[in-house]
Every structure is written in C-alpha cells, then in structure tokens.
Design a protein around this motif. Sequence first.
Motif, PDB file in Angstrom:
ATOM      1  N   GLY A  58       0.807  -1.220   0.153  1.00  0.00           N
ATOM      2  CA  GLY A  58       0.023  -0.215  -0.034  1.00  0.00           C
ATOM      3  C   GLY A  58       0.846   1.289   0.107  1.00  0.00           C
ATOM      4  O   GLY A  58       0.308   2.514  -0.282  1.00  0.00           O
ATOM      5  N   ALA A  59       2.084   1.179   0.451  1.00  0.00           N
ATOM      6  CA  ALA A  59       2.929   2.264   0.343  1.00  0.00           C
ATOM      7  C   ALA A  59       3.675   2.775  -0.969  1.00  0.00           C
ATOM      8  O   ALA A  59       4.402   3.756  -1.033  1.00  0.00           O
ATOM      9  CB  ALA A  59       4.106   2.450   1.474  1.00  0.00           C
ATOM     10  N   ILE A  60       3.485   1.728  -1.896  1.00  0.00           N
ATOM     11  CA  ILE A  60       3.946   1.989  -3.267  1.00  0.00           C
ATOM     12  C   ILE A  60       3.478   3.326  -3.887  1.00  0.00           C
ATOM     13  O   ILE A  60       2.293   3.392  -4.147  1.00  0.00           O
ATOM     14  CB  ILE A  60       3.807   0.887  -4.174  1.00  0.00           C
ATOM     15  CG1 ILE A  60       4.390  -0.370  -3.489  1.00  0.00           C
ATOM     16  CG2 ILE A  60       4.530   1.171  -5.535  1.00  0.00           C
ATOM     17  CD1 ILE A  60       4.244  -1.719  -4.081  1.00  0.00           C
ATOM     18  N   SER A  61       4.161   4.321  -4.348  1.00  0.00           N
ATOM     19  CA  SER A  61       3.719   5.451  -4.912  1.00  0.00           C
ATOM     20  C   SER A  61       3.312   5.282  -6.314  1.00  0.00           C
ATOM     21  O   SER A  61       3.517   4.146  -6.855  1.00  0.00           O
ATOM     22  CB  SER A  61       5.102   6.625  -4.940  1.00  0.00           C
ATOM     23  OG  SER A  61       5.970   6.099  -5.874  1.00  0.00           O
ATOM     24  N   LEU A  66       4.356   2.946 -11.621  1.00  0.00           N
ATOM     25  CA  LEU A  66       4.261   3.164 -13.217  1.00  0.00           C
ATOM     26  C   LEU A  66       5.504   2.598 -13.698  1.00  0.00           C
ATOM     27  O   LEU A  66       5.415   1.895 -14.634  1.00  0.00           O
ATOM     28  CB  LEU A  66       4.045   4.923 -13.378  1.00  0.00           C
ATOM     29  CG  LEU A  66       4.429   4.866 -14.983  1.00  0.00           C
ATOM     30  CD1 LEU A  66       3.317   4.630 -15.865  1.00  0.00           C
ATOM     31  CD2 LEU A  66       4.558   6.768 -15.032  1.00  0.00           C
ATOM     32  N   PHE A  67       6.620   2.696 -13.250  1.00  0.00           N
ATOM     33  CA  PHE A  67       7.880   2.405 -13.694  1.00  0.00           C
ATOM     34  C   PHE A  67       8.038   0.731 -13.322  1.00  0.00           C
ATOM     35  O   PHE A  67       8.644   0.166 -14.245  1.00  0.00           O
ATOM     36  CB  PHE A  67       8.927   3.155 -13.107  1.00  0.00           C
ATOM     37  CG  PHE A  67       9.141   4.657 -13.721  1.00  0.00           C
ATOM     38  CD1 PHE A  67       9.683   4.613 -15.208  1.00  0.00           C
ATOM     39  CD2 PHE A  67       8.680   5.641 -13.368  1.00  0.00           C
ATOM     40  CE1 PHE A  67       9.851   5.699 -15.780  1.00  0.00           C
ATOM     41  CE2 PHE A  67       8.797   6.743 -14.100  1.00  0.00           C
ATOM     42  CZ  PHE A  67       9.403   6.982 -15.319  1.00  0.00           C
ATOM     43  N   SER A  71       8.580  -1.533 -16.362  1.00  0.00           N
ATOM     44  CA  SER A  71       9.785  -2.543 -16.595  1.00  0.00           C
ATOM     45  C   SER A  71       8.987  -3.989 -16.669  1.00  0.00           C
ATOM     46  O   SER A  71       9.709  -4.780 -17.357  1.00  0.00           O
ATOM     47  CB  SER A  71      10.109  -2.502 -15.018  1.00  0.00           C
ATOM     48  OG  SER A  71      11.138  -3.620 -14.787  1.00  0.00           O
ATOM     49  N   GLY A  72       7.918  -4.333 -15.937  1.00  0.00           N
ATOM     50  CA  GLY A  72       7.348  -5.637 -16.308  1.00  0.00           C
ATOM     51  C   GLY A  72       7.052  -5.844 -17.815  1.00  0.00           C
ATOM     52  O   GLY A  72       7.049  -7.042 -18.331  1.00  0.00           O
ATOM     53  N   LEU A  73       6.519  -4.911 -18.332  1.00  0.00           N
ATOM     54  CA  LEU A  73       6.131  -5.071 -19.744  1.00  0.00           C
ATOM     55  C   LEU A  73       7.328  -5.101 -20.686  1.00  0.00           C
ATOM     56  O   LEU A  73       7.549  -5.814 -21.697  1.00  0.00           O
ATOM     57  CB  LEU A  73       5.462  -3.619 -20.267  1.00  0.00           C
ATOM     58  CG  LEU A  73       3.938  -3.451 -19.764  1.00  0.00           C
ATOM     59  CD1 LEU A  73       3.466  -2.061 -20.132  1.00  0.00           C
ATOM     60  CD2 LEU A  73       2.770  -4.804 -20.432  1.00  0.00           C
ATOM     61  N   ALA A  74       8.426  -4.269 -20.295  1.00  0.00           N
ATOM     62  CA  ALA A  74       9.756  -4.552 -20.912  1.00  0.00           C
ATOM     63  C   ALA A  74      10.265  -5.815 -20.812  1.00  0.00           C
ATOM     64  O   ALA A  74      10.665  -6.686 -21.790  1.00  0.00           O
ATOM     65  CB  ALA A  74      10.666  -3.700 -20.671  1.00  0.00           C
ATOM     66  N   THR A  75      10.153  -6.415 -19.822  1.00  0.00           N
ATOM     67  CA  THR A  75      10.435  -7.689 -19.298  1.00  0.00           C
ATOM     68  C   THR A  75       9.672  -8.819 -20.106  1.00  0.00           C
ATOM     69  O   THR A  75      10.337  -9.823 -20.741  1.00  0.00           O
ATOM     70  CB  THR A  75      10.471  -7.976 -17.851  1.00  0.00           C
ATOM     71  OG1 THR A  75      11.370  -7.153 -17.040  1.00  0.00           O
ATOM     72  CG2 THR A  75      10.925  -9.445 -17.618  1.00  0.00           C
TER      73      THR A  75
END
Length: 138
Positions: A58-61, A66-67, A71-75
């Motif tokens: 829950g603390a993820i901005s 977004l990044f 990163s997941g899409l690039a991977t």
Amino acid sequence: MWWIYALLSAGFAALTAIFAKIGVADIPSNLATAIRTVIILIMAWAIVLARGEYKNFGAISKHSMLFLVLSGLATGCSWIFYFKALQVGKVSQVAPVDKLSVALTIILAAVFLHEALTWKTAIGAGLIIAGTLVLILK
C-alpha cells in the motif's frame, strides 16, 4: 556483496538459457514463456509472503508503480523475443547477443540516470558491442 549476487545472477541466467532451449524445443515459444512466467510469479510471491514484505504494498507510490509496470512490460517483451530466438537459433549465439542489453543499459543509464560513464565502463560496453557484431555478422 553486490558482486556475489551479480555472479549468482549470471550463473542462473546461463542455466536459464540452457534449460529454456531444451524446454522450448517442442512447444510454441509463447507458451514456454507463459509457463516460465507462472513459475516466476509463484516463486516471487512466495518470497514476498514468507518475508512479510506484502505489508509494504500500500505504500508504493504511483510513480514507482508506473515504472514497475513499464519494467514488467519491457521484461515480458524481452522474454517473448528471447524464447523465440532460442527456438530458432543456437543458444551459443542467442544468449551472448541477448547480453548486448548490458552495453545498452550502460548507455541508457548514462543518458537517463546521469550515471558517470568511466573509460573502463565505456571500453567494456564497446567490447560487448564488438563481440555482438562478431556473432551476428558473417
């Protein structure tokens, strides 16, 4: 200590190429990628749950999320093309060419993250690029 993790990563990456080449021999490369992804998903979440790190979710901005998504899409794209390349090419050529990503990362880190590009790092990247060209060109 970082270099120990990096060496372990390199060792497992080498095994990944060998295991993937054998595993993708008789099935579509996209199916092989999907199976591998499910295994990685289970393994990653098992570690997160075992270490209690899910409490930080829950603390993820929005910026970080977004990044991480990018990163997941690039991977995902990388894996899809890597498995297809392994299916049609020799692992002894595909894996080293795939490692051109190391030189590209050095360049992108200098441009976008403003990381210092030392002579030693630049020469290393240049040698990787030269080695890749040797493998690709006939």
